[in-house]
Design a protein around this motif. Structure first.
Motif, mmCIF file in Angstrom:
data_model
loop_
_atom_site.group_PDB
_atom_site.id
_atom_site.type_symbol
_atom_site.label_atom_id
_atom_site.label_comp_id
_atom_site.label_asym_id
_atom_site.label_seq_id
_atom_site.Cartn_x
_atom_site.Cartn_y
_atom_site.Cartn_z
ATOM 1 N N ALA A 1 13.120 0.808 1.207
ATOM 2 C CA ALA A 1 13.250 1.832 2.256
ATOM 3 C C ALA A 1 11.940 2.595 2.442
ATOM 4 O O ALA A 1 11.524 2.881 3.565
ATOM 5 C CB ALA A 1 14.392 2.794 1.921
ATOM 6 N N THR A 2 11.268 2.898 1.328
ATOM 7 C CA THR A 2 9.976 3.583 1.414
ATOM 8 C C THR A 2 8.977 2.732 2.190
ATOM 9 O O THR A 2 8.318 3.196 3.129
ATOM 10 C CB THR A 2 9.402 3.845 -0.001
ATOM 11 N N ALA A 3 8.864 1.465 1.797
ATOM 12 C CA ALA A 3 7.889 0.569 2.434
ATOM 13 C C ALA A 3 8.179 0.427 3.921
ATOM 14 O O ALA A 3 7.263 0.479 4.750
ATOM 15 C CB ALA A 3 7.917 -0.797 1.747
ATOM 16 N N LYS A 4 9.450 0.258 4.267
ATOM 17 C CA LYS A 4 9.801 0.073 5.674
ATOM 18 C C LYS A 4 9.469 1.328 6.498
ATOM 19 O O LYS A 4 9.051 1.228 7.655
ATOM 20 C CB LYS A 4 11.291 -0.274 5.795
ATOM 21 N N ALA A 5 9.644 2.497 5.887
ATOM 22 C CA ALA A 5 9.341 3.733 6.609
ATOM 23 C C ALA A 5 7.844 3.916 6.806
ATOM 24 O O ALA A 5 7.393 4.692 7.644
ATOM 25 C CB ALA A 5 9.932 4.936 5.870
ATOM 26 N N LEU A 6 7.058 3.178 6.008
ATOM 27 C CA LEU A 6 5.598 3.320 6.059
ATOM 28 C C LEU A 6 4.914 2.211 6.843
ATOM 29 O O LEU A 6 3.691 2.204 6.981
ATOM 30 C CB LEU A 6 5.039 3.313 4.629
ATOM 31 N N LYS A 7 5.691 1.241 7.344
ATOM 32 C CA LYS A 7 5.059 0.008 7.820
ATOM 33 C C LYS A 7 4.135 0.224 9.014
ATOM 34 O O LYS A 7 3.180 -0.510 9.189
ATOM 35 C CB LYS A 7 6.102 -1.071 8.125
ATOM 36 N N ASN A 8 4.391 1.235 9.832
ATOM 37 C CA ASN A 8 3.508 1.484 10.967
ATOM 38 C C ASN A 8 2.451 2.543 10.687
ATOM 39 O O ASN A 8 1.676 2.902 11.567
ATOM 40 C CB ASN A 8 4.328 1.878 12.193
ATOM 41 N N ALA A 9 2.435 3.044 9.451
ATOM 42 C CA ALA A 9 1.470 4.101 9.116
ATOM 43 C C ALA A 9 0.101 3.479 8.826
ATOM 44 O O ALA A 9 -0.007 2.299 8.487
ATOM 45 C CB ALA A 9 1.961 4.874 7.899
ATOM 46 N N ASP A 10 -0.919 4.291 8.957
ATOM 47 C CA ASP A 10 -2.279 3.827 8.728
ATOM 48 C C ASP A 10 -2.620 3.909 7.234
ATOM 49 O O ASP A 10 -3.513 4.657 6.820
ATOM 50 C CB ASP A 10 -3.232 4.699 9.574
ATOM 51 N N VAL A 11 -1.890 3.154 6.440
ATOM 52 C CA VAL A 11 -2.069 3.165 4.980
ATOM 53 C C VAL A 11 -1.958 1.737 4.444
ATOM 54 O O VAL A 11 -1.411 0.861 5.108
ATOM 55 C CB VAL A 11 -0.979 4.029 4.280
ATOM 56 N N ASP A 12 -2.505 1.529 3.259
ATOM 57 C CA ASP A 12 -2.290 0.257 2.565
ATOM 58 C C ASP A 12 -1.187 0.445 1.539
ATOM 59 O O ASP A 12 -1.182 1.430 0.795
ATOM 60 C CB ASP A 12 -3.578 -0.191 1.857
ATOM 61 N N ILE A 13 -0.272 -0.506 1.500
ATOM 62 C CA ILE A 13 0.878 -0.383 0.607
ATOM 63 C C ILE A 13 0.911 -1.569 -0.338
ATOM 64 O O ILE A 13 0.687 -2.710 0.061
ATOM 65 C CB ILE A 13 2.191 -0.349 1.415
ATOM 66 N N THR A 14 1.195 -1.289 -1.610
ATOM 67 C CA THR A 14 1.424 -2.365 -2.575
ATOM 68 C C THR A 14 2.791 -2.145 -3.215
ATOM 69 O O THR A 14 3.069 -1.062 -3.729
ATOM 70 C CB THR A 14 0.345 -2.369 -3.678
ATOM 71 N N ILE A 15 3.634 -3.157 -3.155
ATOM 72 C CA ILE A 15 4.920 -3.112 -3.860
ATOM 73 C C ILE A 15 4.779 -3.956 -5.119
ATOM 74 O O ILE A 15 4.373 -5.115 -5.056
ATOM 75 C CB ILE A 15 6.064 -3.692 -3.011
ATOM 76 N N ILE A 16 5.132 -3.371 -6.256
ATOM 77 C CA ILE A 16 5.117 -4.120 -7.516
ATOM 78 C C ILE A 16 6.544 -4.247 -8.016
ATOM 79 O O ILE A 16 7.275 -3.255 -8.068
ATOM 80 C CB ILE A 16 4.286 -3.383 -8.596
ATOM 81 N N ASP A 17 6.953 -5.457 -8.367
ATOM 82 C CA ASP A 17 8.273 -5.623 -8.970
ATOM 83 C C ASP A 17 8.205 -6.685 -10.060
ATOM 84 O O ASP A 17 7.398 -7.601 -9.998
ATOM 85 C CB ASP A 17 9.312 -6.023 -7.914
#
Lengths: 435, 435
Positions: free
Chosen positions: B19-35
């Motif tokens: 949910a966090t990643a999806k809410a950020l997908k259009n933001a001007d940021v780089d995202i890394t998900i670790i699992d």
């Protein structure tokens, strides 16, 4: 009070065993099916479990569920230790013994490493759901690790795939891997480019699909090469060790090594102490019984049964199914006809190479490309046991045909996978297509 | 060349992390998900994998596939060893380190044995696909062995089931087991009669489903009892050993023991060295960040976040999802608003008890029976990630509603199962229903 009815024991719930039981369901006999696992497996599609296209539940059905409507059939989950044909008794690993009046052995086959059993640890085959899941985890883990690495030898070896054996299983695995590994971006890997994947299909003989007409083997080779698979013919493997395949022409380094090069019959047959061929199959008479023990029948991959030209029948699902039906009908009759003779009706062979790509040889008619693939899909869906499986597999194939996605890319057991390249006891089969 | 964009790391690909990643997908940021695993799992339906209704692939989706369309999101399969909040760096087990500007910890929870960790070996919970498959094999193997035994103490214990914990998971497991074990004949077991199965749901407190209105807890209890489940209230477990559950009122012997009695937060949180509650959750501020480290957010089962009455929010999928959305939106803004405050909107809770039986509490409205079950099915299908999963689960439920069959009764790994009653490291969660 013991039943007066004849007790028929079937060992193995594969194509042969289930066909035998189904042919006997209305007969006045008691039937016991014994299997090491609780499910019938549609082995020709096992490579699609290994390549994350289908779930195990799509191609497997509990044996109990298959024969649930048949009150004369009993199912036992158990491992047979040995058979004493003289006293007509089966001994299970758990200490139980089961007497029989007639026995049908449909025990299948396992992979043959031709005297190099030590290779099995590094080059697993696929015979069971568990084997296929291990291969799936190995393939997915390799891509995950590669995704995190910058250019390096380790990364190159993780994206290299070696499939040994150019029969239908090898061809189908190579094609399926090319679709996953060659399309990293489509599957969410940002750093894996199509040209990073190196896929080798290695065949010791001069051609692939040698059970097919030569022209289809050539077509399949071209299709694979178009998908980026390097097909090496006349290339025997000289040695396999951890993460390394040695060929006469060189060395390939990769943890992704899959063995699809040959099979041998179940070692359980050895306990019968009768004549076997070089791959362990028992030589049977024309009614599929053992000459020495006329109440013991051998069918499917375990049987050395010859066609009218004296050539042994191949280890294919349709052979096992037809033999099972034949033996079931024979045993259903109260009087045994000594002149009964099994004749295999070869309806053709097919192998799929990728999305909308396949080759087929049906009664001497050759097909390739989209139509062969469509035929392949249609026949395989129809051959699955259970309405639920048919619908599920059909939907999954439609879905991935239109979306290019593979839905079952799950790494479910990392503890197992940290030692992914060493499997317990791999064994497999030349999985040709039932028609 | 380092990107000038802010780097947000999300640990965990569960409800909160996605949910966090999806809410950020259009933001001007780089995202890394670790699992640690490569897939998002719809944990509320995990009990249906354990009871052979659904395949793992039905309720899990590769994290890569979920965020595939979002080029600013990178996915890493890896195990986080520790976090150094002072230097804003994450250390992975494989030696890699990952710096972050902002961190969202959505690390979930594991089972809580309340100081008796040694019980875990004999009374596993279910948090992962791998855990659920082990429970499935245990349950199926017990029935297979019982089918072969004549009346004996061993047979009785094999057909006895103990579920510890009367929350939604415990209730749902008990109901599902009653349907399988209580209907042996329907599933092909000839010797297992409905009255042979003894199913115990054991709860230390005075009622089951204590997060629900009392009347629904009572209704659920009645429904379970009608299905043959013995519900023992006010019955704390005093000791568990191999094949034995000790209660104050006596001893139950069975290899089928399932723990669903409580959870604790991921031990990874300990490395932050900040204030935690008695179940290991980190105390967060009203914007879900840690007071000491405003760039680190904790959401979902890992967070101790209080509602307006000062009561900590429950470990439920909708809490995690809403918190993920909240944090994602907060971080998407270039300027941080100090007055941001998370408010949980409770849309209700539901639990299913069996075929066409469920209880639900939606905005204070209580439902039970067929309608609640229909609502439960509908909402769960809609909540699954991926169109393929929605269709697959819907079809499977329809199929088993009309046929009473369970399609995924597969024992795939006997080597693992011969020691079925000893699991490696079981851990689980109070799996309430997302609404």
């Amino acid at each position: 009070m013991k039943s007066e009815r004849k007790h028929i024991v079937i060992i193995g719930g594969g194509f042969g065993g289930i066909a035998t039981a189904k042919a006997l369901k209305n007969a006045d006999v008691d039937i016991t099916i014994i299997d090491r696992l609780n499910h019938h497996l549609f082995q020709p599609l096992l490579y699609q479990v290994a390549t994350a296209e289908l779930s195990p539940g799509d191609i497997a059905a509990p044996i109990r569920a298959i024969v649930n409507e048949d009150p004369n059939i009993k199912v036992i989950l158990g491992e047979v230790k040995k058979i004493d044909p003289k006293v007509k008794t089966i001994y299970l690993n758990n200490g139980h013994s089961i007497p029989f009046d007639q026995l049908v052995m449909a025990t299948g086959a396992q992979y043959n490493y031709f005297g190099h059993e030590e290779w099995a640890e590094f080059a697993p085959g696929m015979k069971s759901v568990s084997d296929a899941l291990k291969v799936r985890e190995q393939l997915l883990m390799s891509m995950e690790e590669a995704e995190q690495l910058d250019d390096s030898n380790r990364r190159k070896s993780l994206l290299t795939y070696v499939i040994i054996g150019g029969g239908p299983t090898g061809v189908e695995m190579a094609g399926a891997i090319a679709e996953v590994a060659g399309n990293g971006a489509k599957h969410g890997y940002h750093t894996i480019k199509p040209e990073d994947a190196k896929i080798y299909l290695i065949e010791a003989g001069p051609r692939i699909l040698n059970a097919f007409p030569e022209s289809l083997g050539k077509k399949a080779k071209k299709m694979l090469e178009k998908m980026g698979v390097k097909v090496l013919l006349n290339t025997p493997v000289t040695h396999i060790e951890k993460n390394k395949v040695h060929l006469q022409v060189g060395l390939i380094e990769t943890p992704n090594i899959i063995w699809a090069a040959g099979i041998k019959a179940s070692p359980l047959l050895d306990s019968l102490k009768v004549e076997q061929d070089h791959s362990g199959r028992v030589l049977v008479g024309s009614d599929l019984s053992i000459p020495k023990y006329p109440d013991i029948f051998i069918i499917g991959d375990s049987a050395h049964s010859e066609n009218k030209d004296g050539i042994p029948l191949p280890a294919l699902a349709p052979v096992a199914t037809q033999q099972g039906k034949f033996v079931g009908k024979l045993l259903a009759k109260s009087e045994r006809r000594s002149e009964a003779k099994f004749v295999y009706i070869d309806k053709g062979t097919m192998a799929t190479i990728g999305r909308a790509k396949a080759v087929a040889d049906i009664n001497g008619l050759e097909f390739s490309g989209f139509f062969a693939w469509f035929l392949w899909s249609f026949i395989h869906v129809l051959s699955l046991i259970g309405f639920r499986n048919k619908i599920g597999v059909f939907m999954t194939w439609m879905w991935s045909y239109f979306t290019h996605k593979r839905g079952v890319r799950l790494i479910t057991d990392r503890s197992r996978c940290e030692s992914c390249t060493t499997y317990e006891r791999p064994h497999n089969e030349l999985m040709e297509m039932p028609v």
